[in-house]
Design a protein around this motif. Structure first.
Motif, PDB file in Angstrom:
ATOM      1  N   ILE A   1      29.025   8.220  -1.422  1.00 55.13           N
ATOM      2  CA  ILE A   1      29.530   8.094   0.151  1.00 55.13           C
ATOM      3  C   ILE A   1      29.141   6.708   0.787  1.00 55.13           C
ATOM      4  N   LEU A   2      27.531   5.927  -0.199  1.00 53.83           N
ATOM      5  CA  LEU A   2      27.918   4.739   0.388  1.00 53.83           C
ATOM      6  C   LEU A   2      28.775   3.689  -0.095  1.00 53.83           C
ATOM      7  N   VAL A   3      29.599   3.498  -1.650  1.00 55.20           N
ATOM      8  CA  VAL A   3      30.319   3.018  -2.108  1.00 55.20           C
ATOM      9  C   VAL A   3      31.205   3.309  -1.405  1.00 55.20           C
ATOM     10  N   GLU A   4      31.470   4.086  -0.821  1.00 61.77           N
ATOM     11  CA  GLU A   4      33.408   4.940  -0.192  1.00 61.77           C
ATOM     12  C   GLU A   4      33.753   4.249   0.477  1.00 61.77           C
ATOM     13  N   HIS A   5      32.710   3.793   1.396  1.00 62.79           N
ATOM     14  CA  HIS A   5      31.972   3.217   2.528  1.00 62.79           C
ATOM     15  C   HIS A   5      32.452   1.730   2.893  1.00 62.79           C
ATOM     16  N   LEU A   6      32.034   1.330   1.490  1.00 62.38           N
ATOM     17  CA  LEU A   6      31.612  -0.544   1.382  1.00 62.38           C
ATOM     18  C   LEU A   6      32.424  -1.153   1.977  1.00 62.38           C
ATOM     19  N   GLY A   7      34.070  -1.203   1.091  1.00 61.55           N
ATOM     20  CA  GLY A   7      34.814  -1.414   1.214  1.00 61.55           C
ATOM     21  C   GLY A   7      35.938  -1.354   2.996  1.00 61.55           C
ATOM     22  N   HIS A   8      34.525  -0.601   3.689  1.00 58.00           N
ATOM     23  CA  HIS A   8      35.939   0.765   4.992  1.00 58.00           C
ATOM     24  C   HIS A   8      36.337  -0.881   5.493  1.00 58.00           C
ATOM     25  N   GLU A   9      37.615  -0.321   6.337  1.00 54.60           N
ATOM     26  CA  GLU A   9      37.811  -2.155   7.082  1.00 54.60           C
ATOM     27  C   GLU A   9      37.340  -1.825   9.413  1.00 54.60           C
ATOM     28  N   ASP A  10      36.335  -0.845   9.242  1.00 62.30           N
ATOM     29  CA  ASP A  10      35.312  -0.533   9.976  1.00 62.30           C
ATOM     30  C   ASP A  10      34.000  -1.552  10.095  1.00 62.30           C
ATOM     31  N   GLU A  11      33.667  -2.504  10.242  1.00 63.84           N
ATOM     32  CA  GLU A  11      32.748  -3.600  10.141  1.00 63.84           C
ATOM     33  C   GLU A  11      31.171  -2.536  10.317  1.00 63.84           C
ATOM     34  N   SER A  12      31.506  -1.427  10.871  1.00 62.36           N
ATOM     35  CA  SER A  12      30.221  -1.011  11.131  1.00 62.36           C
ATOM     36  C   SER A  12      29.963  -0.657   9.751  1.00 62.36           C
TER      37      SER A  12
END
Length: 110
Positions: free
Chosen positions: A68-79
């Motif tokens: 889940i951390l890798v999934e959100h590492l490049g997320h468009e939401d900077e938070s």
């Protein structure tokens, strides 16, 4: 779901000191409730609570948090991206370091 987890989530959804207390309660036991934190993160609609949940997922410092951390590492939401980055740094496993290295390498070329 344990009563401790349910109480922490209830408080986090409130405002002010109650929310802080809920976060603190869950933070103390993040590793014990990782699966519940991940499920709550995926189901939560409130942006602020989702940010806190992703922070708590990182605080668990568990290899099970890696996907889940890798999934959100490049997320468009900077938070989300920021909490995922911090969580991977805290995890500090070979896999987490590889994910951070790849993320940095990919973003250096953009």
């Amino acid at each position: 779901m344990t009563k401790k987890f349910e109480e922490g989530m209830r408080l986090m959804r409130r405002s002010g000191q109650d929310a802080e207390e809920g976060f603190s309660l869950l933070r103390q036991h993040a590793a014990e409730h990782l699966d519940e934190l991940i499920a709550a993160f995926r189901a939560e609609e409130d942006h602020g609570v989702r940010c806190w949940l992703l922070e708590l997922i990182g605080e668990a410092r568990s290899p099970e948090a890696l996907p889940i951390l890798v999934e959100h590492l490049g997320h468009e939401d900077e938070s989300f991206a920021s909490w995922a980055f911090t969580g991977l740094q805290q995890l500090d496993t070979k896999e987490a370091r590889i994910a951070l290295y790849r993320h940095r390498a990919n973003n250096a070329h953009n």
